[in-house]
Design a protein around this motif. Structure first.
Motif, PDB file in Angstrom:
ATOM      1  N   ARG A   1       5.732   2.959  -3.843  1.00 20.35           N
ATOM      2  CA  ARG A   1       5.403   4.150  -4.594  1.00 20.35           C
ATOM      3  C   ARG A   1       5.615   3.325  -6.345  1.00 20.35           C
ATOM      4  O   ARG A   1       6.968   3.912  -6.229  1.00 20.35           O
TER       5      ARG A   1
ATOM      6  N   TRP B   1       1.817   2.815  -6.386  1.00 20.88           N
ATOM      7  CA  TRP B   1       0.903   1.920  -5.310  1.00 20.88           C
ATOM      8  C   TRP B   1       0.772   0.716  -6.854  1.00 20.88           C
ATOM      9  O   TRP B   1       0.222   1.054  -7.518  1.00 20.88           O
TER      10      TRP B   1
ATOM     11  N   ARG C   1       0.520  -1.332   0.184  1.00 21.63           N
ATOM     12  CA  ARG C   1      -0.013  -0.020   0.080  1.00 21.63           C
ATOM     13  C   ARG C   1       1.027   1.648  -0.211  1.00 21.63           C
ATOM     14  O   ARG C   1       0.315   2.446  -0.467  1.00 21.63           O
TER      15      ARG C   1
END
Length: 306
Positions: free
Chosen positions: A81, A83, A78
């Protein structure tokens, strides 16, 4: 970070299979007499419950370690980056499998180690291994559409192999249900057993083993003939090696009256065999990054589902 977290969850999913087997093999299946508490009066085992209570309760506590590993995998996916939604979904799928298997474990205790619920408990644990492995493998890939590296019939053959291994594992749970280790001390005659002759079930299990070995050998030759990707050919050979080792151990185990240590090793190898089988079709397709896939020239590649 995601890859390490996913690998930790995969390792713990295998550990929980082995420790669950240890509960049965040490005759500690009813070490805690109820669920979710250990006794009607106590959350933890009492001194009177002795070794068996400690073993059963320790296995229950390892579920929290497994949950922590799965939680780490979910958070890592989660927070990554960009996501990766697909990895987050796989993490949550593991969480719900852990919760459902915990409930199945409770039902197993409350039904006095009914062999059918014990079998479902093992199969659910293998489902967790499947999803954990898929998350780990996907963490090494992009999020673009899957493109097959071989013709579709070859990819489908790999799933026939996976199905055979899955049936082999399921047949093993039936042997367990009729076998020498019901999960309680041998003087406890209350625990129900599968009412089928143990020798026949063992032969049934061995038949699936022969089919699985034959399919593994066939896959190796087919992969060589069609020049499948080198990782897929290597994984097929690894699967055959694990299958042969598992087969030898199974025969020795049968003819030595299933000693506890050998049965425990057999369960560990069952999990590793399942992993080795699942990795074969995953090596027959590739996934680019979604952004990179969008930049590729328009074409109609064969796609895979995973």
């Amino acid at each position: 970070m995601v890859r390490r977290a996913a690998f930790a969850a995969l390792v713990m999913s295998v550990v929980i299979v082995v420790t669950g087997g240890a509960v049965r093999l040490t005759a500690s299946g009813l070490g805690c007499t109820t669920w979710p508490r250990c006794t009607d009066e106590s959350l933890t085992p009492t001194a009177e419950m002795g070794f068996h209570g400690v073993v059963e309760f320790t296995n229950r506590m390892l579920t929290y370690v497994l949950s922590a590993a799965v939680g780490w995998a979910i958070l890592a996916a989660r927070c990554h980056r960009p996501w990766r939604r697909s990895l987050t979904k796989l993490g949550w799928a593991q969480f719900w499998l852990v919760m459902s298997n915990a409930v199945l474990g409770g039902i197993t205790v409350l039904t006095g180690l009914n062999p059918y619920t014990v079998a479902l408990h093992m199969i659910a644990a293998m489902a967790l291994v499947w999803v954990a492995l898929l998350m780990w493998e996907r963490s090494k890939e992009g999020d673009g559409p899957a493109a097959l590296a071989v013709a579709r019939p070859i990819h489908q053959l790999s799933y026939v192999l996976v199905t055979a291994i899955g049936l082999l594992v399921a047949a093993g749970t039936l042997v367990t249900g009729a076998g020498h280790h019901p999960g309680t001390p041998k003087d406890n005659k209350i625990v129900p057993r599968i009412p089928i002759d143990y020798d026949r079930l063992a032969q049934f299990h061995a038949d699936f083993a022969f089919v699985s070995v034959g399919l593994a050998i066939a896959v190796i030759f087919v992969f060589a003939a069609v020049k499948a990707p080198q990782p897929a050919r290597a994984r097929a050979k690894e699967l055959l090696a694990v299958l042969l080792l598992q087969g030898v151990l199974g025969f020795v185990q049968y003819f030595t009256d299933a000693p506890e240590l050998m049965v425990g090793l057999h369960m560990l190898l069952a999990a590793l065999t399942w992993i080795a089988a699942l990795r074969v079709p995953l090596a027959l397709r590739t996934r680019a990054d979604a952004a990179a896939a969008d930049q590729l020239p328009a074409q109609a590649p064969q796609t895979a589902s995973v």
